[in-house]
Write an enzyme that holds these catalytic residues in place. Structure first.
Site, PDB file in Angstrom:
ATOM      1  N   ASN A  61      66.457 -74.903 -58.137  1.00 39.40           N
ATOM      2  CA  ASN A  61      65.665 -75.995 -58.704  1.00 39.40           C
ATOM      3  C   ASN A  61      65.939 -75.913 -60.202  1.00 39.40           C
ATOM      4  O   ASN A  61      65.462 -74.987 -60.863  1.00 39.40           O
ATOM      5  CB  ASN A  61      64.180 -75.783 -58.382  1.00 39.40           C
TER       6      ASN A  61
ATOM      7  N   CYS B 173      57.765 -76.887 -63.635  1.00 38.75           N
ATOM      8  CA  CYS B 173      56.595 -76.981 -62.787  1.00 38.75           C
ATOM      9  C   CYS B 173      55.764 -75.713 -62.640  1.00 38.75           C
ATOM     10  O   CYS B 173      55.056 -75.347 -63.566  1.00 38.75           O
ATOM     11  CB  CYS B 173      56.998 -77.522 -61.421  1.00 38.75           C
TER      12      CYS B 173
ATOM     13  N   ASN C 271      56.228 -81.734 -60.253  1.00 45.35           N
ATOM     14  CA  ASN C 271      55.846 -82.552 -59.097  1.00 45.35           C
ATOM     15  C   ASN C 271      54.665 -81.816 -58.476  1.00 45.35           C
ATOM     16  O   ASN C 271      54.880 -80.827 -57.741  1.00 45.35           O
ATOM     17  CB  ASN C 271      56.966 -82.615 -58.056  1.00 45.35           C
TER      18      ASN C 271
END
Ligand code: ING
Length: 311
Positions: free
Chosen positions: A107, A169, A194
């Site tokens: 990610n 995140c 998110n």
């Protein structure tokens, strides 16, 4: 002496499973163009900005999820964003799923300068959720299934007039994230998130509480390391799953100086002065003068909790 910088946080509204990447990139280009029109130097896009938040879906065969990853960057779908950045002289942060030539999955976020050169890459270190299907959860959050923990640490780069760092995140919930960059003199931390409005394991936790935790982590990270923080949400409802917005820009004092009002594509812009990070770094958070590392050892040598044996 001042070092003015105009930051544009580009919050993304929902990206649906069937939305083609080209359409999603066109939305990002629209926001970049509008930001450039308003004098932005840097645009901060969100985590996994090119696709829907796919870790909410379980696949027995992980290879099925490779469709959500980018094999190179830039690529055909994202080239228009790089071309626009170069044309408008705007740097940007972009989060996406990275599939390396060796077949590793991360990610990832990149930092791109005003000549559209990739000056930095970050791979998400703190992966929340789980790696197997969990029937007890209201919905899945399979980042541990689809990504490896980041292997690049928490680098910072001197670029575009300041010392810049990135995270992604869940990283914002861990003070180590900001402190490692703080120890490298970071002046602006950019991140995307998110974050579901609901807790898949505790339906008693309200969206308001989760928004509070978002602000709390960003404001603490900024204040305790005397750095600006710019955070871009992916917001709105994707396939029935709501994620909150509240994209914002936080000053080194910990104050939120700008915040999104909608859950759609929305620019949150602030003109900042990177020199405003200096006072905190020279006084209350003068690390060299105040920190006592002889007492901090277990922070980096011990992973979980070990209770002291009762004397
Ligand atoms: N999302 C969430 C986040 O850390 C989460 C997952 C939410 C973990 C709330 C713990 C509490 O913001 C991502 N993508 O990390």
């Amino acid at each position: 002496m001042s070092r003015p910088l105009t930051i544009a946080v580009a919050q993304s509204g929902a990206v649906q499973k069937d939305d083609p990447r080209q359409a999603n990139v066109a939305r990002l280009c629209k926001m970049m163009s509008d930001a450039a029109d308003q004098g932005a130097d840097i645009v901060v896009f969100t985590e996994i900005a090119l696709t829907t938040f796919f870790p909410r879906y379980y696949a027995e065969d992980r290879a099925e999820m490779d469709q959500w990853f980018e094999r190179e960057m830039p690529n055909a779908a994202t080239q228009p964003l790089f071309d626009l950045a170069r044309e408008r002289g705007v740097g940007f942060y972009l989060g996406y799923g990275e599939l390396t030539p060796e077949g590793r999955h991360f990610n990832t976020s990149i930092l791109v300068d005003k000549e559209a050169r990739i000056v930095g890459k970050y791979r998400k270190v703190h992966l929340p959720g789980h790696d197997e299907f969990d029937p007890d959860r209201a919905f899945q959050h399979l980042e541990k299934r689809y990504f490896e923990p980041g292997d690049l640490g928490f680098p910072v780069w001197d670029t575009m007039g300041g010392t810049m760092g990135m995270c992604i995140c869940n990283d914002r919930r861990w003070p180590e994230t900001f402190r490692v960059m703080g120890l490298k003199g970071v002046e602006l931390v950019m991140l995307g998130y998110n974050t579901p409005s609901a807790n898949s394991q505790n339906d008693g936790e309200t969206a308001e509480m989760r928004k509070f935790h978002n602000r709390l982590t960003l404001q603490a990270g900024a204040y305790q390391n005397s750095t600006f923080v710019a955070a871009a949400a992916k917001a709105g409802t994707e396939d029935g799953h709501h994620m909150f917005g509240e994209s914002c820009i936080v000053a080194p004092t910990g104050e939120i100086i700008a915040m999104a009002k909608t859950e759609d594509d929305e620019l949150v812009i602030a003109e900042i002065d990177l020199d405003d990070t200096a006072f905190g770094k020279a006084t209350v958070f003068d690390f060299a003068r105040h920190r006592r590392i002889e007492h901090y050892g277990i922070i980096s040598t011990q992973t979980g909790v070990t209770k002291p044996s009762v004397k």
